[in-house]
Design a protein around this motif. Sequence first.
Motif, PDB file in Angstrom:
ATOM      1  N   ASP A   1      21.902 -26.113  80.391  1.00 10.97           N
ATOM      2  CA  ASP A   1      21.943 -26.446  81.816  1.00 10.97           C
ATOM      3  C   ASP A   1      23.224 -25.886  82.428  1.00 10.97           C
TER       4      ASP A   1
ATOM      5  N   ASN B   1       8.770 -22.568  84.280  1.00 17.60           N
ATOM      6  CA  ASN B   1       9.342 -23.876  84.646  1.00 17.60           C
ATOM      7  C   ASN B   1      10.837 -23.965  84.356  1.00 17.60           C
TER       8      ASN B   1
ATOM      9  N   SER C   1      16.292 -35.309  80.623  1.00 14.55           N
ATOM     10  CA  SER C   1      15.232 -35.464  79.621  1.00 14.55           C
ATOM     11  C   SER C   1      15.046 -34.212  78.768  1.00 14.55           C
ATOM     12  N   LEU C   2      15.548 -33.070  79.257  1.00 14.45           N
ATOM     13  CA  LEU C   2      15.402 -31.811  78.523  1.00 14.45           C
ATOM     14  C   LEU C   2      16.531 -31.567  77.526  1.00 14.45           C
TER      15      LEU C   2
ATOM     16  N   SER D   1      19.825 -35.210  87.419  1.00 17.51           N
ATOM     17  CA  SER D   1      18.463 -35.698  87.595  1.00 17.51           C
ATOM     18  C   SER D   1      17.854 -36.149  86.269  1.00 17.51           C
ATOM     19  N   LYS D   2      16.920 -37.075  86.351  1.00 19.51           N
ATOM     20  CA  LYS D   2      16.229 -37.551  85.157  1.00 19.51           C
ATOM     21  C   LYS D   2      15.464 -36.405  84.497  1.00 19.51           C
ATOM     22  N   GLU D   3      14.926 -35.512  85.321  1.00 20.05           N
ATOM     23  CA  GLU D   3      14.164 -34.390  84.794  1.00 20.05           C
ATOM     24  C   GLU D   3      15.037 -33.499  83.918  1.00 20.05           C
ATOM     25  N   MET D   4      16.256 -33.185  84.395  1.00 24.41           N
ATOM     26  CA  MET D   4      17.150 -32.344  83.612  1.00 24.41           C
ATOM     27  C   MET D   4      17.624 -33.066  82.357  1.00 24.41           C
TER      28      MET D   4
ATOM     29  N   ALA E   1      16.435 -22.759  90.013  1.00 27.21           N
ATOM     30  CA  ALA E   1      15.155 -23.161  89.445  1.00 27.21           C
ATOM     31  C   ALA E   1      14.103 -22.103  89.769  1.00 27.21           C
TER      32      ALA E   1
ATOM     33  N   GLN F   1       9.742 -20.960  88.724  1.00 25.32           N
ATOM     34  CA  GLN F   1       8.509 -21.205  87.980  1.00 25.32           C
ATOM     35  C   GLN F   1       8.245 -20.147  86.916  1.00 25.32           C
TER      36      GLN F   1
ATOM     37  N   ALA G   1      20.946 -31.537  90.531  1.00 26.33           N
ATOM     38  CA  ALA G   1      19.970 -31.192  89.489  1.00 26.33           C
ATOM     39  C   ALA G   1      20.488 -31.557  88.105  1.00 26.33           C
TER      40      ALA G   1
ATOM     41  N   PRO H   1      14.573 -24.716  84.972  1.00 23.49           N
ATOM     42  CA  PRO H   1      15.251 -25.665  85.856  1.00 23.49           C
ATOM     43  C   PRO H   1      16.602 -25.184  86.381  1.00 23.49           C
TER      44      PRO H   1
END
Length: 218
Positions: free
Chosen positions: A170, A155, A100-101, A95-98, A147, A149, A92, A157
């Motif tokens: 993170d 949301n 990007s934050l 990851s690109k998702e993490m 993670a 919701q 995680a 992570p």
Amino acid sequence: MASTAASATAGHPPEATRRDFLYIATATVGAVGAAATLVPLVDQMNPDASTLAAGGPVDLDISKVAEGQQVVIRWRQRPIFVFRRSKQTLDAMQSKEMISLLSDPNSDQLQQPPYATNWHRSLKPELGVLVGICTHLGCIPLFYPSASQTTPVANWPGGYFCPCHGSKYDPAGRVFSGVPAPYNLPVPPYRFVNDKTIRVGENDASAAAWNFDSIRQL
């Protein structure tokens, strides 16, 4: 000489003089929405007051820290988070998702020693070692490795959340964009004494001259 923080059986009430020295946060990293639960853990040998005041090194037996668990010890009167990350957590973090934050995903700001200037901000990817003080106003972030919701915010992570003003980090202590905190969580000087022990307060041999006091903000 460094002092040793070794764990005993969880669940027994700690002595009053030891209550704030060592805690363990246990979390099932793979469970969506699971937040860490703080459980007192009594240490067998507490550093004396002069050692802590002088900023002397503190040893921790990391063999007692299971995957998905976090231990908090004190060094220089500061909480030090030691988190054994799972493969899921490491994936995680990359990851690109993490990424990007994050505000400083490559640790360009000097908030860590040279040997921790990498994507996991540590000597070994599976073991995170961080100063647990928010770089906004000095609060102590809470540990939410899974993670979710809904928890602690929508949301989520996984990582660290400061409830005082909403700063987020993170699992490597990298600060999110758009939050009050300006910098990543600091990484203290530390090294491996052996396969089972880390020593917080001494540099790894690869960067013995690095000065913790040179970081931008605590």
